[in-house]
Scaffold this motif. Structure first.
Motif, short mmCIF file in Angstrom:
data_model
loop_
_atom_site.label_atom_id
_atom_site.label_comp_id
_atom_site.label_asym_id
_atom_site.label_seq_id
_atom_site.Cartn_x
_atom_site.Cartn_y
_atom_site.Cartn_z
N SER A 123 1.02 -1.32 0.01
CA SER A 123 -0.08 0.13 -0.19
C SER A 123 1.06 1.31 0.06
CB SER A 123 -0.98 -0.08 1.27
OG SER A 123 -0.51 -0.04 2.59
N ILE A 124 0.31 2.41 -0.03
CA ILE A 124 1.12 3.56 -0.27
C ILE A 124 1.59 3.96 1.26
CG2 ILE A 124 0.54 6.06 -0.53
CD1 ILE A 124 -1.66 5.70 -2.07
N SER A 125 2.77 4.37 1.02
CA SER A 125 3.48 4.88 2.25
C SER A 125 4.17 5.98 1.94
CB SER A 125 4.62 3.78 2.63
OG SER A 125 5.42 3.47 1.67
N ILE A 126 4.33 6.57 3.22
CA ILE A 126 5.34 7.95 3.16
C ILE A 126 6.73 7.68 3.30
CG2 ILE A 126 5.65 10.15 4.31
CD1 ILE A 126 2.55 10.21 5.16
N ILE A 127 7.63 8.09 2.40
CA ILE A 127 8.97 7.74 2.45
C ILE A 127 9.63 8.96 2.89
CG2 ILE A 127 8.88 5.86 1.01
CD1 ILE A 127 10.00 7.69 -1.25
N SER A 128 9.13 10.12 3.04
CA SER A 128 9.95 11.20 3.34
C SER A 128 8.95 12.43 3.92
CB SER A 128 10.85 11.80 2.26
OG SER A 128 11.43 13.17 2.70
N SER A 129 9.21 13.01 4.98
CA SER A 129 8.30 14.27 5.35
C SER A 129 9.10 15.08 5.87
CB SER A 129 7.10 13.58 6.38
OG SER A 129 7.63 13.00 7.42
N SER A 130 8.94 16.40 5.74
CA SER A 130 9.69 17.69 6.42
C SER A 130 8.95 18.66 6.10
CB SER A 130 10.97 17.57 5.71
OG SER A 130 10.95 17.85 4.25
N MET A 131 9.37 19.83 7.10
CA MET A 131 8.94 21.02 7.05
C MET A 131 10.28 21.86 6.77
SD MET A 131 6.53 22.43 9.94
CE MET A 131 5.66 24.13 9.86
N PRO A 132 10.50 22.31 5.51
CA PRO A 132 11.51 23.15 5.14
C PRO A 132 11.74 24.39 5.87
CG PRO A 132 10.57 22.60 3.42
CD PRO A 132 9.71 21.88 4.23
#
Length: 182
Positions: free
Chosen positions: A98-107
């Motif tokens: 299933s869909i997964s989040i591989i990167s998440s950030s708040m630049p």
């Protein structure tokens, strides 16, 4: 849409977004220096592991059918940043399917970037990417608006891309579904 895929997407969203209620501190300890080094976050601000129980209870409802009382939720900057930074750290039993989040950030204080991976190679890939983007954008945006980052009216830009760097959505307000006429 295949009911199984829709359930998988909804289940993953529920799991990922419930990360705000996680009581594990190992990842928080690793991210503490990165999060506190931000000029806008005071080192003494409590993290997600120190949420008031009533706030944690409301956040735990994200992705479920229960109504969320958003008025009870107010995250400080550190808690919101920890939420964003932890999105890619969540694992599920079906993550390979299933869909997964591989990167998440708040630049910066007004931008959230999320990169997803969707193993679906069928014609439904675009549709599932779109639905997942709507859900993750909506919950992340609402949490942002209920955080100390928000001035009450300005929304963040939320950029969601796939693992090939294709932009799925880049929005500065809630995503609205278009009605189709038959």
């Amino acid at each position: 849409m295949n009911k199984l895929k829709l359930l998988a997407v909804l289940g993953l969203c529920s799991f990922v977004l419930a990360a705000c209620n996680s009581e594990e501190t190992n990842n928080n300890d690793l991210n503490t220096n990165k999060i506190v080094s931000s000029e806008s976050i005071a080192p003494e601000e409590p993290g997600l592991d120190e949420l008031d129980q009533s706030v944690a209870d409301e956040i735990a409802k994200i992705g479920s059918e229960e109504a969320i009382n958003w008025e009870k939720i107010n995250l400080n900057k550190r808690q919101f940043k920890e939420y964003i930074d932890s999105l890619d750290e969540q694992e599920t039993e079906t993550s390979e399917e299933s869909i997964s989040i591989i990167s998440s950030s708040m630049p910066d204080n007004n931008k959230i970037e999320i990169i997803i991976k969707n193993p679906d190679t069928s014609g439904m890939r675009e549709l599932t990417n779109g639905f997942f983007s709507i859900m993750i954008d909506s919950f992340s945006r609402q949490l942002y608006l209920n955080s100390d980052y928000s001035d009450g009216s300005t929304h963040p830009t939320i950029l969601i891309k796939d693992d090939a760097e294709n932009i799925i959505s880049e929005e500065t307000d809630f995503i609205e579904m278009e009605e189709t006429k038959e």
